[in-house]
Design a protein around this motif. Structure first.
Motif: not given
Length: 273
Positions: A195-218
């Motif tokens: 998943y990838c989503y905005s975890n903080f937002v200031a005006g038009s700027v979106h900070c990214i939070a991103i993670e892949t579950m371990e068994k799906y990495q690679g």
């Protein structure tokens, strides 16, 4: 002395923030994302710190040479913050300066503590810098879905609660995230793989939070979902903002592969309570 501001007083600190640096304190001061604010004076503050709502750090802002504030930081931690941190099961502090001058001040303030430090990188990406040709193909069984109310209220996804808990670390409610943030996930076999989503937002700027579950990495899922997020940002004229530890090689690699350019770097200090 150090006092806590009420939410309706946060606006008093807007002029103190370094707007060429961290996104997170701006989002808290603007009351887009939750957090707490502590300052030297509750009517005319000159220095302060933001305690991010996701407990991911304390960001010091304003005048770093304000002895009226600085002399109280250490006792304030011991006499107030330690107990407040226990309430949210936090047993350590991460302190960050909103400008480089704060590094010297924090080093001095924490000199009696057994503290460590780390280096962080911040990237941003403008649409003309975006390397769309690096978007990978993924297997057909992986389905990309927008993180909206339909997905976030699904009863079919086995690990949805974990994602919702992560979102609620930096958003007051799921509805609040859906109305102000952007997000996508990749689903396979009724499970969220990445998943990838905005975890903080200031005006038009979106900070990214991103993670892949371990068994799906690679499987290049982080790259795929990041590309999807970035393209959605550009459609809505938003600026993607990527903040990661300097030694987080996989995160750095994904950001730079998409074309993200270095915006600034900063130092964080950490120690146990």
């Amino acid at each position: 002395m150090i006092v806590e501001l009420k939410n309706e007083q946060f606006y008093l600190c807007r002029h103190l923030l370094n707007r060429q640096a961290h996104l997170e304190p701006i989002s808290v001061i603007n009351q887009t994302n939750p957090g707490r604010v502590f300052v030297d004076d509750n009517t005319n503050p000159t220095s302060g710190m933001v305690w991010l709502g996701n407990n991911d750090g304390f960001i010091f802002f304003g005048n770093p040479h304000n002895e009226k504030f600085n002399q109280y930081i250490d006792p304030f931690i011991d006499q107030f913050l330690v107990e407040e941190a226990k309430k949210v099961d936090l047993d350590y502090m991460e302190a960050i300066g909103n400008s480089k001058d704060w590094n010297t001040t924090l080093e001095k303030v924490f000199k009696k503590r057994n503290h460590g430090n780390w280096n962080q990188r911040v990237y941003t990406l403008k649409n003309y810098e975006y390397l769309d040709k690096t978007e990978p193909n993924i297997e057909l069984e992986y389905k990309i879905q927008k993180l909206d109310n339909r997905i976030l209220t699904s009863v079919d996804l086995t690990n949805l609660d974990t994602l919702k808990e992560n979102i609620l670390e930096s958003w007051s409610t799921i509805d609040d995230f859906c109305s102000k943030g952007i997000g996508f996930c990749i689903i396979v076999d009724n499970e969220i793989a990445s998943y990838c989503y905005s975890n903080f937002v200031a005006g038009s700027v979106h900070c990214i939070a991103i993670e892949t579950m371990e068994k799906y990495q690679g499987n290049k899922l982080a790259q795929k979902v990041a590309h999807t997020f970035v393209k959605e940002c550009f459609i809505h004229k938003k600026l993607p903002y990527w903040d990661c530890m300097e030694d987080n090689d996989p995160s750095v690699a994904v950001a730079e592969r998409l074309g993200f350019k270095s915006y600034f770097r900063y130092i964080g200090f950490d120690f146990s309570f």
